[in-house]
Enzyme design. Structure first.
Site, PDB file in Angstrom:
ATOM      1  N   ALA A  95      70.397  -6.710 -10.240  1.00 51.31           N
ATOM      2  CA  ALA A  95      71.089  -5.645  -9.510  1.00 51.31           C
ATOM      3  C   ALA A  95      70.125  -5.044  -8.500  1.00 51.31           C
ATOM      4  O   ALA A  95      68.909  -5.275  -8.546  1.00 51.31           O
ATOM      5  CB  ALA A  95      71.578  -4.571 -10.475  1.00 51.31           C
ATOM      6  N   LYS A  96      70.702  -4.290  -7.609  1.00 53.76           N
ATOM      7  CA  LYS A  96      69.958  -3.661  -6.519  1.00 53.76           C
ATOM      8  C   LYS A  96      68.733  -2.878  -7.033  1.00 53.76           C
ATOM      9  O   LYS A  96      67.650  -2.932  -6.455  1.00 53.76           O
ATOM     10  CB  LYS A  96      70.936  -2.707  -5.824  1.00 53.76           C
ATOM     11  CG  LYS A  96      70.449  -2.100  -4.568  1.00 53.76           C
ATOM     12  CD  LYS A  96      71.006  -2.830  -3.355  1.00 53.76           C
ATOM     13  CE  LYS A  96      70.388  -2.240  -2.109  1.00 53.76           C
ATOM     14  NZ  LYS A  96      70.010  -3.195  -1.124  1.00 53.76           N
ATOM     15  N   ARG A  97      68.913  -2.183  -8.148  1.00 54.13           N
ATOM     16  CA  ARG A  97      67.820  -1.338  -8.658  1.00 54.13           C
ATOM     17  C   ARG A  97      66.629  -2.162  -9.151  1.00 54.13           C
ATOM     18  O   ARG A  97      65.573  -1.613  -9.465  1.00 54.13           O
ATOM     19  CB  ARG A  97      68.334  -0.451  -9.799  1.00 54.13           C
ATOM     20  CG  ARG A  97      68.799  -1.233 -11.000  1.00 54.13           C
ATOM     21  CD  ARG A  97      69.232  -0.371 -12.172  1.00 54.13           C
ATOM     22  NE  ARG A  97      69.722  -1.219 -13.243  1.00 54.13           N
ATOM     23  CZ  ARG A  97      70.930  -1.741 -13.301  1.00 54.13           C
ATOM     24  NH1 ARG A  97      71.812  -1.463 -12.363  1.00 54.13           N
ATOM     25  NH2 ARG A  97      71.295  -2.534 -14.297  1.00 54.13           N
ATOM     26  N   ASP A  98      66.782  -3.489  -9.215  1.00 59.37           N
ATOM     27  CA  ASP A  98      65.693  -4.322  -9.722  1.00 59.37           C
ATOM     28  C   ASP A  98      64.566  -4.528  -8.717  1.00 59.37           C
ATOM     29  O   ASP A  98      63.582  -5.192  -9.029  1.00 59.37           O
ATOM     30  CB  ASP A  98      66.230  -5.685 -10.177  1.00 59.37           C
ATOM     31  CG  ASP A  98      67.043  -5.557 -11.457  1.00 59.37           C
ATOM     32  OD1 ASP A  98      66.615  -4.804 -12.351  1.00 59.37           O
ATOM     33  OD2 ASP A  98      68.109  -6.181 -11.553  1.00 59.37           O
TER      34      ASP A  98
ATOM     35  N   GLU B 119      65.486  -7.276   2.020  1.00 58.20           N
ATOM     36  CA  GLU B 119      64.402  -6.624   1.260  1.00 58.20           C
ATOM     37  C   GLU B 119      63.228  -7.576   1.053  1.00 58.20           C
ATOM     38  O   GLU B 119      62.064  -7.173   1.146  1.00 58.20           O
ATOM     39  CB  GLU B 119      64.933  -6.165  -0.105  1.00 58.20           C
ATOM     40  CG  GLU B 119      65.922  -5.017  -0.013  1.00 58.20           C
ATOM     41  CD  GLU B 119      66.718  -4.819  -1.301  1.00 58.20           C
ATOM     42  OE1 GLU B 119      67.317  -3.752  -1.449  1.00 58.20           O
ATOM     43  OE2 GLU B 119      66.758  -5.734  -2.161  1.00 58.20           O
TER      44      GLU B 119
END
Ligand code: GLU
Length: 308
Positions: free
Chosen positions: A240-243, A250
């Site tokens: 997920a994005k928070r990883d 990115e």
């Protein structure tokens, strides 16, 4: 329903609600490789029926296409957007038996005895409502529309899992906000676009029998499925994005160019690092068995630092 008469096609069908992460890019690469190695066309379709989530993610669709190109993938024909094809979905359902359903998610969860959370088979609660009962319920809640599957048992064939068989529940064709449901749109589009090979994440394997069933009900032939491994973080959770740095933008910002990202994906698939996907295809000619390696259906732990 008429279907395309081409030689067949594979496809990648992202929802333009968030940027593609390493897992999506890996699935796209495999979908491209499977299709190209089999001499099929390769189609990209934007599954943008969730209008609210798409509107909340401006620019994502364009970035998804740019990212696919950046890692070296190409596709045939125009990119199709589901939001422009509502008439097709409407026409397809005209001949199907179904019924209005007033259940909330919670009611379905409570009535179902299915052992796993997530996509529970619908227990048929609204199948036998009288016209009067429906009339009363319509006053308080707009109905969804479910197909009448009659307890059919359906097989589907998956490149890695082999034959999968399941009872088809009365799944939703039209949501109660008036939008076509995922299972309807995906089946109609795959048929109309001549898709014969469906590659996607392993989390959708349990949708394959119901989609194969609907394809046959609509007069088509079920595609072959290839459900590939999901990408997880170091804790084994779905990426997920928070990883951390998980999207191409990115990763590029952290100093990794698109070719290195492609190589990372090659590594994750146990495939050689080539100059490009096209060059990789050439290297694999005569060794197509590498594209049926069961490891491709297993989870891959992405080498990104776990969130604290
Ligand atoms: N649009 C779905 C997703 O992004 C994929 C559906 C499919 O490939 O059948 O998860």
């Amino acid at each position: 329903m008429s279907t395309s008469s081409r030689r067949g096609a594979g496809r990648f069908a992202p929802s333009p609600t968030s940027d593609l992460h390493l897992g999506n890019l890996r699935t796209a690469l495999l979908a491209w490789l499977f299709a190209r190695a089999d001499g099929l066309d390769f189609i990209v379709r934007l599954e943008d029926l969730d209008r609210a989530r798409v509107a909340a993610a401006p620019g994502v669709a364009d970035r998804q296409l740019r990212d696919l190109e950046a890692i070296g993938l190409d596709w045939d024909g125009p990119v199709v957007r589901q939001s422009e094809r509502l008439d097709l979905y409407r026409d397809a359902t005209a001949g199907l038996d179904g019924y209005e359903c007033f259940c909330t998610r919670r009611e379905i969860a409570e009535a179902s005895s299915a052992p796993h959370a997530g996509r529970r088979p619908y227990p048929g609660t609204c199948a036998n409502l009288s016209e009067e009962e429906r009339r009363v319920r319509r006053r308080t809640r707009p109905p969804a529309f479910r197909v009448w599957a009659g307890g059919a048992v359906q097989q589907a064939w998956d490149r890695f899992a082999g034959t999968v068989s399941a009872e088809v529940d009365d799944f939703v064709l039209w949501r109660n906000d008036g939008a076509p449901a995922y299972n309807l749109a995906v089946v109609v589009d795959d048929m109309v676009q001549g898709v014969t090979q469906v590659t996607r994440g392993a989390d959708l394997l349990d949708s394959a029998p119901r989609q194969a069933w609907l394809t046959e009900r609509l007069g088509g032939r079920a595609p072959q499925y290839a459900h590939v491994g999901l990408v997880v973080n170091a804790r084994g959770e779905r990426l997920a994005k928070r990883d951390g740095a998980v999207t191409l933008t990115e990763l590029e910002a952290s100093g990794m160019d698109a070719r290195r990202v492609f190589w990372l994906l090659c590594d994750s698939c146990g495939l050689p690092r080539a100059e490009s996907p096209r060059a990789l295809l050439g290297m694999l000619a005569g060794d197509a068995g590498r594209l049926t390696d069961p490891a491709l259906a297993q989870q891959w732990v992405a080498p990104v630092p776990a969130a604290p």
